[in-house]
Structure formats: C-alpha cells, structure tokens
Design a protein around this motif. Structure first.
Motif, mmCIF file in Angstrom:
data_model
loop_
_atom_site.group_PDB
_atom_site.id
_atom_site.type_symbol
_atom_site.label_atom_id
_atom_site.label_comp_id
_atom_site.label_asym_id
_atom_site.label_seq_id
_atom_site.Cartn_x
_atom_site.Cartn_y
_atom_site.Cartn_z
ATOM 1 N N SER A 70 -9.989 3.231 -7.340
ATOM 2 C CA SER A 70 -10.599 2.410 -6.296
ATOM 3 C C SER A 70 -10.376 3.000 -4.912
ATOM 4 O O SER A 70 -11.188 2.794 -3.998
ATOM 5 N N GLY A 71 -9.270 3.711 -4.723
ATOM 6 C CA GLY A 71 -8.957 4.321 -3.431
ATOM 7 C C GLY A 71 -8.609 3.327 -2.339
ATOM 8 O O GLY A 71 -8.656 3.666 -1.152
ATOM 9 N N VAL A 72 -8.213 2.099 -2.701
ATOM 10 C CA VAL A 72 -7.964 1.087 -1.680
ATOM 11 C C VAL A 72 -6.753 1.426 -0.795
ATOM 12 O O VAL A 72 -6.657 0.951 0.342
ATOM 13 N N PHE A 73 -5.858 2.262 -1.313
ATOM 14 C CA PHE A 73 -4.670 2.616 -0.533
ATOM 15 C C PHE A 73 -4.601 4.117 -0.260
ATOM 16 O O PHE A 73 -3.524 4.646 0.019
ATOM 17 N N ALA A 74 -5.727 4.780 -0.325
ATOM 18 C CA ALA A 74 -5.719 6.243 -0.187
ATOM 19 C C ALA A 74 -5.255 6.711 1.185
ATOM 20 O O ALA A 74 -4.773 7.839 1.331
ATOM 21 N N ASP A 75 -5.380 5.861 2.209
ATOM 22 C CA ASP A 75 -5.015 6.277 3.560
ATOM 23 C C ASP A 75 -3.595 5.858 3.948
ATOM 24 O O ASP A 75 -3.184 6.049 5.097
ATOM 25 N N ARG A 76 -2.811 5.307 3.016
ATOM 26 C CA ARG A 76 -1.473 4.836 3.344
ATOM 27 C C ARG A 76 -0.464 5.982 3.335
ATOM 28 O O ARG A 76 -0.678 7.026 2.699
ATOM 29 N N GLN A 77 0.661 5.769 4.018
ATOM 30 C CA GLN A 77 1.726 6.765 4.066
ATOM 31 C C GLN A 77 2.498 6.790 2.756
ATOM 32 O O GLN A 77 2.427 5.870 1.933
ATOM 33 N N ILE A 78 3.289 7.853 2.586
ATOM 34 C CA ILE A 78 4.093 8.031 1.382
ATOM 35 C C ILE A 78 5.554 7.776 1.721
ATOM 36 O O ILE A 78 6.068 8.250 2.733
ATOM 37 N N GLN B 114 -3.969 -14.000 1.052
ATOM 38 C CA GLN B 114 -3.800 -12.543 1.172
ATOM 39 C C GLN B 114 -3.780 -11.889 -0.201
ATOM 40 O O GLN B 114 -4.327 -10.805 -0.384
ATOM 41 N N ARG B 115 -3.177 -12.545 -1.166
ATOM 42 C CA ARG B 115 -3.181 -12.017 -2.530
ATOM 43 C C ARG B 115 -4.597 -11.974 -3.095
ATOM 44 O O ARG B 115 -5.011 -10.972 -3.697
ATOM 45 N N GLU B 116 -5.345 -13.047 -2.913
ATOM 46 C CA GLU B 116 -6.707 -13.080 -3.443
ATOM 47 C C GLU B 116 -7.599 -12.069 -2.744
ATOM 48 O O GLU B 116 -8.517 -11.499 -3.369
ATOM 49 N N ARG B 117 -7.349 -11.821 -1.466
ATOM 50 C CA ARG B 117 -8.115 -10.808 -0.752
ATOM 51 C C ARG B 117 -7.838 -9.421 -1.333
ATOM 52 O O ARG B 117 -8.740 -8.601 -1.480
ATOM 53 N N PHE B 118 -6.576 -9.167 -1.671
ATOM 54 C CA PHE B 118 -6.217 -7.888 -2.297
ATOM 55 C C PHE B 118 -6.921 -7.736 -3.646
ATOM 56 O O PHE B 118 -7.503 -6.676 -3.945
ATOM 57 N N TYR B 119 -6.903 -8.784 -4.472
ATOM 58 C CA TYR B 119 -7.597 -8.709 -5.759
ATOM 59 C C TYR B 119 -9.095 -8.491 -5.565
ATOM 60 O O TYR B 119 -9.740 -7.717 -6.308
ATOM 61 N N ALA B 120 -9.671 -9.154 -4.574
ATOM 62 C CA ALA B 120 -11.108 -9.007 -4.313
ATOM 63 C C ALA B 120 -11.429 -7.590 -3.846
ATOM 64 O O ALA B 120 -12.455 -7.010 -4.250
ATOM 65 N N ASP B 121 -10.583 -7.013 -2.993
ATOM 66 C CA ASP B 121 -10.810 -5.636 -2.522
ATOM 67 C C ASP B 121 -10.803 -4.657 -3.686
ATOM 68 O O ASP B 121 -11.619 -3.730 -3.733
ATOM 69 N N LEU B 122 -9.877 -4.861 -4.631
ATOM 70 C CA LEU B 122 -9.839 -3.986 -5.807
ATOM 71 C C LEU B 122 -11.133 -4.093 -6.610
ATOM 72 O O LEU B 122 -11.721 -3.080 -7.015
ATOM 73 N N ALA B 123 -11.583 -5.336 -6.851
ATOM 74 C CA ALA B 123 -12.778 -5.548 -7.668
ATOM 75 C C ALA B 123 -14.037 -5.040 -6.973
ATOM 76 O O ALA B 123 -14.958 -4.507 -7.623
ATOM 77 N N GLU B 124 -14.111 -5.187 -5.663
ATOM 78 C CA GLU B 124 -15.291 -4.714 -4.937
ATOM 79 C C GLU B 124 -15.330 -3.198 -4.847
ATOM 80 O O GLU B 124 -16.391 -2.586 -4.946
ATOM 81 N N GLY C 28 0.807 -1.211 0.000
ATOM 82 C CA GLY C 28 0.000 0.000 0.000
ATOM 83 C C GLY C 28 0.843 1.266 0.000
ATOM 84 O O GLY C 28 0.492 2.259 -0.654
ATOM 85 N N ILE C 29 1.950 1.262 0.717
ATOM 86 C CA ILE C 29 2.830 2.442 0.749
ATOM 87 C C ILE C 29 3.410 2.708 -0.638
ATOM 88 O O ILE C 29 3.439 3.856 -1.112
ATOM 89 N N ILE C 30 3.886 1.660 -1.319
ATOM 90 C CA ILE C 30 4.459 1.840 -2.657
ATOM 91 C C ILE C 30 3.395 2.334 -3.631
ATOM 92 O O ILE C 30 3.621 3.276 -4.412
ATOM 93 N N ALA C 31 2.215 1.707 -3.598
ATOM 94 C CA ALA C 31 1.142 2.112 -4.505
ATOM 95 C C ALA C 31 0.696 3.540 -4.219
ATOM 96 O O ALA C 31 0.471 4.338 -5.150
ATOM 97 N N ARG C 32 0.560 3.888 -2.949
ATOM 98 C CA ARG C 32 0.143 5.248 -2.591
ATOM 99 C C ARG C 32 1.193 6.273 -3.010
ATOM 100 O O ARG C 32 0.861 7.384 -3.460
ATOM 101 N N THR C 33 2.465 5.913 -2.905
ATOM 102 C CA THR C 33 3.537 6.817 -3.315
ATOM 103 C C THR C 33 3.499 7.060 -4.818
ATOM 104 O O THR C 33 3.634 8.202 -5.276
ATOM 105 N N MET C 34 3.302 6.010 -5.599
ATOM 106 C CA MET C 34 3.169 6.189 -7.049
ATOM 107 C C MET C 34 1.943 7.016 -7.387
ATOM 108 O O MET C 34 1.969 7.863 -8.293
#
Length: 900
Positions: free
Chosen positions: A773-781, A812-822, A697-703
């Motif tokens: 999707s905003g799944v990582f919007a609250d993560r640090q940079i 954990q990977r499948e949960r991440f994919y599911a969170d994105l899709a939901e 989440g930190i890497i994705a939020r930073t990008m």
C-alpha cells in the motif's frame, strides 16, 4: 562535647595542619603576581574539570545504553556494568593518587589522563563490533554453564569500561594536586571540596545533555564522539597550559625566597585514619544503595522514560554538588572537625530516614504524578518533586565524603595522594552499594524499610566515631564520660525514626491498588516491583504501580496474540515469545501441535508470580516439556542463540519506557530475521492506544526496511482501544486460506465449525498490506543510533494526556484502516491473491464490523446500518465468531493431566 586539641592555636588551619608546601616572601609586586597567577590557575583548572565531569557522565550514560543493547536490560547486566566502572575508578584513584606526589607537573598529568580517556573510549567501537560477532559462538561454548554468561558479560564490560574508568580515576587526584598549594586539613578540604563540587556539577550537566540534547541533535554515535572530542580538547588545553607561557609566568612568580616563619603544631586527629577510610567506604555503599532505592520509588510514580530518569539523575548529582560546597564551607569554619563530622553523619541518617515520608507526601500517597500535564509542565513537576524528595538528603549525603578531607590533613602525603586514597575507598564501597541496593536491600526489606536500614548506618558510624574520639589518648576525661549519653541518644534517635517510618512501609504496595482491587502478592525485586492484583474474579500482574502486564479479564485478547499468527502460518513447529507477562499468550500456543516453545521474560518475579497464580489459564506452560522459559532480556536472548524459529512473537510493550524503544529498531529486526526459518514470520504487536500515527508509521516503515512484506492484522474488534499485529514475512507469499481451518481442527477443545466459519473468523481480522500500500513509505526509520521511538513516545504520551495530540484510537484507528483499504483494496492485495470472492467479503466485513463497534460505542445512528452491512458480507452462522480464542479455547486451560 569533645574538645579538639589544636583548635585553640593560632596556626593557619587547625591542629591537623602540618605547614606550607611553598610559602614565599618578597615584594608586594611578587605577592600580587603570585595571587593573580594562582587565581588564573584555579579558574582554568576548575573550568577544565567541569568539562571533564560533563564528558564523563555522557560516557557513562551512553555506556549504560550500549551495554543494555549488548547484554540486555536486566538488573544483573546493569549491576555488572556499574560495578566494573566503579572498580576502574577505585583502582585509578589509588594508582594515580600514589604517584601524584612524584609528578613534576600535575596539570600535565591531568591532561594526559584526559587524552588517554578519549583514546580508551574510542575502543568502544571495536569492542562492540567484535562482541556482536563472537557472542553467539561464545555463548554456545560457555553460556549454558549458568555462570558462563555472567563471566562473558563481565569480560566485555571490563574491556569496554575499565581502561577509561581507570584513567578517569586519576583525574581528581591530579587536579587536586595541581590546585591545592598547602597540606593541611582546612586547606586540603577547602580546595578539594570545591574541585569535587565543580566536577560533580559538570557531571550533572553531562547527564542533562545526554538525556535531552545530544542524542536528539546528533544521534548516539555522534554524541559519543562529541564526548570524546570534549575530553581531547580538555586534555590538550591542560597539556599546552602546563607547558606554555602561563606556566613559565607561574614559575617566575612562585620562586621561593626566605620562608616566613609559620607556627606549626602537628597534632594527630582525634578520629583515627582507619575510621576515615571506613566512613568513606560506608558512604559509597549507602549513597549508591539509597540512589537505587530512590530511583525505584520514582519508577512507581513517573512514566519511566529515558527523560524522567535523566531528570532524577541530574537532580541527584546537583544535590551532591551542593553538598560538596556545604562541606567546603564547613571546612573553612573554625568548628571542631570531629563535631562537624558527627553532625553530618547524624543529619544524613535523619534526612534519609525521613525521605520516605516526604516522598509519600509530595506524590500524594505514591500515585502517578502529573497525569494530565503536557510535556513541559510535566518535566517541571518531575524536577520539583525530585528536588523536594531528594534534595536535602542528597545534599547531606554529598557533604559527608568531601568533608572527610578535613580529617586527613595530618597525613604526610601529597594532596593528590590523599584524594586518590579517599576516592578509592569510596568507590570500592560504591561497588558494594551498586550490588547490595538492588539484590539485597530491596528484596529483603522493600523500599521504605530499606531506606531505614541504610539510614541507620549513619548513626552507627556516628557512634563509632564518637567512641573512638572519646577514647583517644589526647581526648579529655569529660568526653569519655559523655560517650554513654551520646550513644544512647543516637540509638534513641534511630528507634524513634523507625517508629515514625514503619507505619508507611507498605504504602508502595498500597499505591498499586485502585478502587475495588485487592493485593494478592507483591515482590520488590532487583528489576521492578511486581504485584498480583485481584479484581472481582479476575487476576492481573502489575509492574511498578502503573503498568498492567495483562490479566484474566482480557483472557481472550491475550490468547489471540498467539493464535492469530499461528493460525495463518502453514506449519509452525517452533515459536519464540519475546515477553511473557501473565503467560496467557504463550500458554495458548500449546493448544497447537508445536514441537518447541521458547519464552523469554525480562523480570524474574513476573515468571514466579505467573507460575504461582495463573496456572489454571496457561495450559501447562510451566510444566510442558516442549517449553523453555528464560529470564532474560528478549533481544539479547535472540541475539545470543543460534536457534531458528518459524514464528517470533513480540509482545505488547509500553513504548515510552526506557529501553523498550530498542525492540522496534532496524538492527533488532535484522537480527531477528536471521533467527527465522525459511518462510518464517516476525510478529510485532503494537498497542495502538499508546502510539501516534507518526510512531506507528516509523515502526511499520522500519519493519518494511527489513522484511520482504509486512501486513497488518487486528488483534481485536473493540470499539476504541485496539492492538495491531505487524507481521513481517521473509518471503512475500500469498496467504493460504485453507491453512486456517486445518490448523484450528488440531486444537482438541475446538468446537464444531465449518471451514467457511473458521476462515471467516480469522479473515475479518486482516487489516491490510503495509508494504504494497505504501502508506508509510515516507516515514523515518528507527535505529539503535537514532532511536526515534524512545525519543518521541514520551513526549506524545504527555501531549495526549494534556489533550493536544491523540493515539491511534477510535476515529484515528478507523482512518488508518480506511487509508490502508483505499491505497490497496483487498481485491488488489497480492497477499490475498489466493482468496475467493466470499473470502474477500470476509476481509471487508472485518472493517465494517470495526466501524460498527465504534459507532455503537458513540451511540451513532449509523450503527444499525453498519451492522446490517456486516451481516450481508459475513457467511451464515459466522457473525458471532469474532475472537479465535473465544471460539476455540475454554476459559480454564490448565493443560493436560500429568501423572505424579
């Protein structure tokens, strides 16, 4: 045995002492007041010098880090920085040492030097800012000359490091001049070694604080300012102490009266002064080279994070500090100085030569240590291994230099002058050692034999010392007759140690191999140990025993890391690869009609071994005129160039390794964005099996902070351990599905497939839209000053190994994919706005197939239903095309035929 003239006399020290600087007689009250003032002076002086040493190591650690960001994480850049730092120390020691005898108040001089160090250190901020702005222009002018880039780096390092190091070099002579009351070998060494030990202990404390405390609590910028504040405080306290009432009390109690008669015997030492300087310089060469090799050895068995490097450095400095205390104890003894020096030199050679055997034993044959330990126990184990492997040799090595003060009491110089000259000689040797260790000793001899070569230097110095002492005019005849016997004994010792140590010379390479593997070729270069490993019919490149860069067993996966981003770009002409590894990824890109491919690889030996052994799989990468391969740090390679690219592909990296975290920072992504053409994309491959959800989440939020839109693509459809591509777009434009079949048909080896099959093959790898999707919007940079990835991933790695946390694998990977899709279903994703319903079904089928692979891996009864659902969503005859590389490229890909 060599009798030393003057040892039998009853003067205060030995025959090399020349008498008192100040010696007063008076009442008991005067003597008591003098002793009390001297004790206060020593306590305050040592306390100040302790914090001075701590601040100096904080500077050094942060400077090395900053220069890594400026110049890149290359061995050449590190060597330049260390050499210039030591050059400043050497010049400062010599310059300020010569002036100490004329200084009316050495403590005040010390304080002013510390204040000067703080002021010089502040210039860091200005130099770094100017360098970042000017470097691309200067590199365009001079960098292509070959030597031009090295000169640029050296010039910046001189500007940044030399002024502060030059002033630092004067602090030891100044404090020595302040605390040492009388000339003479015993007094000079007894106090001088204590000063040296306390300063080195402060350095060890600073190294520990810079590794574990200050950056985590304050961030690097404020940690640097804290070191500046410490130096300022030390300097101000020293100046005030020198000018205040305490100094006046000292002057009162130190008023000279009638000097008491002292028996003074002035005898020149048996060891000539020139040889003392040679031993000091040689000690600098060998100690720094040995430290470099020990660091390399530990890199074979540790996780190689900034924390483990800090532990090893701290242990080494602590041992050097203990060695200085041992030297002080020996200096206070009645033992003949020449005999003690000979013993220390021989002991240093023996301890160094035996250290590979000890290291081999405590690491169970150079294997990865503490594999299943959590963070705290792992650090404790690393500390213990470092102490056992390096402790005794480093203590003996640390005793040699300060004990040389015992041999210099006959010099008619001030204590600060003697110390300054000794520092200058030693650090001059350290400059040579910092270059020779990595660029000469390791490549020529490897770590085991390299340590043996360096160990042999000490018996050679011992023979030279014995020879000069035995042939000195004041040396008796029996000593001359013993020279032949002593020399032969020492040489026999060297030969014996060689015989004992030689059989384990290749055990570093042996530690690389696992069951069923064979060594094809290995190299011990300045940057790392690199090996090509044979595994059945496959090849792989492994770095530092544990890290596999890649290999032909994962051929299609590595090629997909190039094909996936290139097949979704509408018209890629220029591609930059940050990291090369085996060359399989970059080579796959040449199947497309690109105009230019730039590949930047940090380690020279990786390039050489890939060229030598992977040519049949790299599609002509090393001969294609479109390709430029640069051995350089990837971030620095991008920063110094003005070229722009359509696609930048950042390879998979081990996130917890020291220096890697800066490839995931906001500053790096911002700089990289300026190197993209309009409509360009930056592709960050993430090893989901090496990061937690927090770190992903930190890497994705930073990008996301830098790019207009970030989307995620699967790198594979494996059951558990997968790679993920975070693709940063400069412009948030919808994906054009027609691009995929059009690009695929430009590949000469591509088989016949319909547009529907080719499009479905790629779309099932789409994972979701990070930005919308905003799944990582609250993560640090993650930033250069707050490098969260570098700080968090080593801890996560150990906690995962201990079973307390998990990486983004399997469920954990499948949960991440599911969170994105939901959070953002495919039909609502603006990046997929141009897709038709059957194409959206292809996207959904990818997630279903990923779930199926995991269920099948777990032998779950859900697997059959999931596969049926996948077949219903996938187009006809498109269920087997799961990897673009497997579908479009043959296994052997040697490149086009070339005429001789």
């Amino acid at each position: 045995m060599i009798p030393e003239r003057g040892d039998a006399h009853t003067q205060p020290d030995d025959g090399s002492d020349t008498g008192p600087r100040t010696r007063a007689t008076g009442s008991d009250a005067d003597v008591s007041g003098h002793d009390g003032g001297r004790r206060r002076r020593i306590v305050i002086g040592l306390a100040l010098f302790f914090f001075s040493g701590a601040a100096a190591l904080v500077y050094q650690v942060l400077w090395v880090r900053e220069l890594r960001l400026l110049f890149g994480s290359t061995a050449e850049s590190a060597a330049i920085a260390i050499a210039i730092f030591f050059a400043g120390i050497a010049a400062g020691g010599s310059f300020w040492g010569r002036r100490m005898g004329r200084s009316p108040d050495p403590l005040r001089t010390f304080g002013r030097l510390e204040i000067g160090v703080a002021i010089a250190a502040l210039g860091h901020f200005a130099v770094v800012g100017v360098y970042h702005r000017l470097y691309p222009t200067l590199y365009a002018w001079f960098g292509e000359l070959g030597w031009g880039d090295t000169v640029l780096k050296a010039a910046v390092a001189v500007t940044l490091l030399f002024p502060a190091a030059f002033l630092m070099g004067g602090t030891l002579p100044a404090m020595g001049e302040h605390l040492i009351e009388r000339r003479g070998g015993r007094t000079l060494a007894a106090t001088g070694t204590t000063v040296y030990a306390v300063n080195t202990l402060g350095s060890a404390t600073g190294a520990l604080a810079a590794g574990f405390v200050l950056p985590q609590v304050l961030g690097y910028r404020w940690a640097y300012l804290a070191a500046i504040g410490t130096d300022l405080a030390v300097g101000v306290i020293a100046v005030v102490s020198a000018a205040g009432a305490w100094r006046q009390a000292r002057e009162t109690t130190d008023q000279p009266t009638t000097p008491a008669p002292v028996a003074v015997v002035t005898v020149r030492a048996l060891v000539p002064t020139w040889l003392i300087w040679v031993i000091a310089a040689a000690s600098g060469v060998t100690t720094l080279s040995i430290e470099i090799i020990w660091t390399r050895l530990f890199s074979q068995v540790l996780q190689n994070s900034a924390y483990t490097y800090s532990v090893v450095l701290t242990t080494f400095l602590l041992a050097l500090s203990v060695g200085a205390l041992v030297a002080g104890r020996l200096a206070r003894s009645t033992l003949a100085p020449t005999r003690v020096l000979l013993g220390l030199l021989v002991a240093a050679g023996v301890a160094t030569a035996l250290s590979p055997l000890v290291f081999h034993r405590v690491t169970a044959g150079v294997t990865y240590v503490g594999d299943d330990l959590a963070w705290g126990p792992y650090l404790a184990l690393v500390s213990g291994i470092a102490l056992v492997a390096m402790g005794v040799p480093a203590v003996v090595l640390g005793a040699v230099l300060p004990y040389l003060l015992r041999m210099l009491g006959h010099l008619h110089h001030s204590p600060g002058g003697v110390i300054g000259r000794l520092v200058a000689a030693n650090t001059t040797g350290a400059i040579v050692g910092s270059l020779a260790g990595g660029f000469v000793v390791l490549p020529l001899f490897g770590p085991w034999r390299g340590l043996l070569v360096l160990a042999a230097a000490y018996p050679v110095l011992a023979i030279l010392t014995w020879a000069t002492a035995a042939t000195a005019p004041q040396s008796p005849a029996p000593a001359r007759r013993s020279l032949r016997f002593a020399s032969g004994s020492v040489l026999a010792l060297v030969v014996g140690l060689a015989a004992v140590t030689a059989p384990v010379d290749n055990l570093v390479d042996a530690g690389v191999l696992r069951e069923g593997e064979v060594m094809i070729e290995s190299r011990h270069g300045p940057q790392a140990n690199v090996a090509v490993i044979g595994i059945d019919d496959d090849l792989a490149i492994r770095v530092n025993t544990t890290y596999t860069l890649g290999g032909t067993r994962g051929l299609n996966t590595e090629r997909d890391q190039a094909l996936v981003p290139l097949l979704i770009h509408p018209n890629p002409r220029s591609v930059f690869f940050l990291g090369m590894g085996t060359g399989l990824t970059a080579g796959a890109s040449l199947s497309l009609p690109l105009e230019r491919v730039v590949v930047c690889e940090l380690i020279d030996d990786v390039v050489a071994l890939s060229r030598a052994h992977f040519g049949n799989f790299t599609n002509g990468l090393f001969d294609d005129p479109r390709v430029t391969i640069i051995s350089e740090d990837g971030r620095n390679c991008l920063a110094r160039s003005r070229d722009r690219h359509d696609v930048i592909i950042s390879d998979l990296f081990v996130p917890w390794e020291a220096g890697t975290g800066y490839l995931y920072t906001q500053e790096h992504y911002e700089m990289s964005a300026t190197r993209l053409e309009p409509g360009g994309v930056y592709v960050q491959w993430i090893p989901l099996y090496q990061v937690s959800d927090q770190e992903l989440g930190i890497i994705a939020r930073t990008m996301d902070e830098v790019f207009d839109e970030v989307v995620a693509w699967r790198g594979d459809l494996f059951p558990s351990r997968s790679a993920l591509a975070l693709v940063g777009h400069l412009d948030a434009t919808p994906l054009d599905p027609d691009v995929v079949p059009r690009a695929a048909r430009t590949i000469p080896t591509a088989p016949v497939r319909s547009d529907e099959q080719l499009t479905s093959m790629l779309l099932r790898l789409y994972a979701g839209n990070i930005t919308r999707s905003g799944v990582f919007a609250d993560r640090q940079i993650n930033t250069d000053t707050r490098p969260l990835i570098e700080q968090l991933t080593p801890r996560t790695h150990r906690e995962v190994r201990a079973g307390r946390e998990s990486f983004v694998v399997a469920e954990q990977r499948e949960r991440f994919y599911a969170d994105l899709a939901e959070a953002l279903p495919p039909e609502d994703d603006p990046h997929l706005a141009g897709l038709e319903p059957w194409q959206l079904d292809a996207v959904r089928s990818g997630r279903i197939y990923s779930q199926y692979r995991l269920a099948d891996f777990r032998d779950s009864p859900e697997a059959r239903d999931l596969f049926t659902e996948f077949e219903q969503l996938a187009p006809a005859r498109a269920t087997r095309d799961l990897s673009p590389a497997r579908t479009l490229l043959p296994r052997a890909l040697a490149g086009p035929a070339r005429t001789p």
